[in-house]
Design a protein around this motif. Structure first.
Motif, mmCIF file in Angstrom:
data_model
loop_
_atom_site.group_PDB
_atom_site.id
_atom_site.type_symbol
_atom_site.label_atom_id
_atom_site.label_comp_id
_atom_site.label_asym_id
_atom_site.label_seq_id
_atom_site.Cartn_x
_atom_site.Cartn_y
_atom_site.Cartn_z
ATOM 1 N N MET A 1 0.822 -1.193 0.000
ATOM 2 C CA MET A 1 0.000 0.000 0.000
ATOM 3 C C MET A 1 0.870 1.263 0.000
ATOM 4 O O MET A 1 0.629 2.161 -0.796
ATOM 5 N N LEU A 2 1.855 1.302 0.864
ATOM 6 C CA LEU A 2 2.745 2.455 0.947
ATOM 7 C C LEU A 2 3.528 2.612 -0.359
ATOM 8 O O LEU A 2 3.686 3.727 -0.871
ATOM 9 N N LYS A 3 3.974 1.492 -0.911
ATOM 10 C CA LYS A 3 4.707 1.508 -2.173
ATOM 11 C C LYS A 3 3.830 2.088 -3.292
ATOM 12 O O LYS A 3 4.291 2.901 -4.094
ATOM 13 N N GLN A 4 2.561 1.703 -3.343
ATOM 14 C CA GLN A 4 1.645 2.211 -4.358
ATOM 15 C C GLN A 4 1.383 3.707 -4.165
ATOM 16 O O GLN A 4 1.292 4.464 -5.129
ATOM 17 N N LEU A 5 1.274 4.120 -2.927
ATOM 18 C CA LEU A 5 1.052 5.530 -2.625
ATOM 19 C C LEU A 5 2.257 6.373 -3.054
ATOM 20 O O LEU A 5 2.096 7.438 -3.663
ATOM 21 N N ILE A 6 3.448 5.889 -2.771
ATOM 22 C CA ILE A 6 4.670 6.591 -3.176
ATOM 23 C C ILE A 6 4.764 6.642 -4.698
ATOM 24 O O ILE A 6 5.101 7.687 -5.276
ATOM 25 N N GLN A 7 4.453 5.548 -5.351
ATOM 26 C CA GLN A 7 4.497 5.501 -6.809
ATOM 27 C C GLN A 7 3.484 6.482 -7.414
ATOM 28 O O GLN A 7 3.795 7.211 -8.353
ATOM 29 N N LEU A 8 2.290 6.526 -6.867
ATOM 30 C CA LEU A 8 1.267 7.444 -7.350
ATOM 31 C C LEU A 8 1.717 8.894 -7.171
ATOM 32 O O LEU A 8 1.579 9.719 -8.087
ATOM 33 N N PHE A 9 2.275 9.219 -6.011
ATOM 34 C CA PHE A 9 2.769 10.575 -5.750
ATOM 35 C C PHE A 9 3.878 10.941 -6.733
ATOM 36 O O PHE A 9 3.879 12.032 -7.301
ATOM 37 N N ALA A 10 4.837 10.031 -6.940
ATOM 38 C CA ALA A 10 5.959 10.288 -7.849
ATOM 39 C C ALA A 10 5.459 10.507 -9.272
ATOM 40 O O ALA A 10 5.921 11.414 -9.970
ATOM 41 N N GLU A 11 4.512 9.702 -9.725
ATOM 42 C CA GLU A 11 3.974 9.851 -11.075
ATOM 43 C C GLU A 11 3.279 11.204 -11.239
ATOM 44 O O GLU A 11 3.465 11.896 -12.233
ATOM 45 N N LYS A 12 2.486 11.578 -10.257
ATOM 46 C CA LYS A 12 1.773 12.857 -10.335
ATOM 47 C C LYS A 12 2.760 14.025 -10.316
ATOM 48 O O LYS A 12 2.619 14.986 -11.059
#
Length: 121
Positions: A1-12
């Motif tokens: 979950m944290l990994k997905q959140l970080i990935q989403l933030f980085a992409e945005k």
């Protein structure tokens, strides 16, 4: 979950900044220079431009920028034997790197420096 959140933030973040980062290389203004210059050291990263139109006979322009190791890193060279000519050239230049201009008399009508949008002067 944290990994997905970080990935989403980085992409945005990267999507939002990609256009801004890309635009940092574009010129932001024009600073007119004397056409009699033979050397110029830019105060910021940017572009050095020349322009000439009209009848030209036996003209040449050699404009180049050297790096700190005295190697040429960008160059424009124009030679005209005789005739009507119109030319405009721009070379990228780096802050503090000396640019040399060799030209026959009256072969440049306009000479300018255009700092990059994101450069620091």
């Amino acid at each position: 979950m944290l990994k997905q959140l970080i990935q989403l933030f980085a992409e945005k973040f990267l999507v939002c900044k990609k256009e801004w980062v890309g635009s940092q290389a574009f010129p932001m203004q024009r600073v007119d220079l004397s056409t009699e210059l033979t050397e110029y050291t830019p105060p910021a990263d940017g572009f050095l431009g020349i322009y000439k139109a009209g009848f030209v006979s036996n003209a040449f322009i050699d404009m180049y920028c050297r790096d700190s190791g005295n190697r040429i890193i960008s160059r424009q060279n124009i030679s005209i034997v005789s005739g009507v000519a119109s030319y405009s050239q721009v070379i990228p230049v780096k802050k503090g790197y000396k640019v040399t201009l060799g030209a026959t008399q009256n072969s440049i009508s306009e000479l300018w420096f255009a700092p990059s949008e994101g450069s620091e002067s």
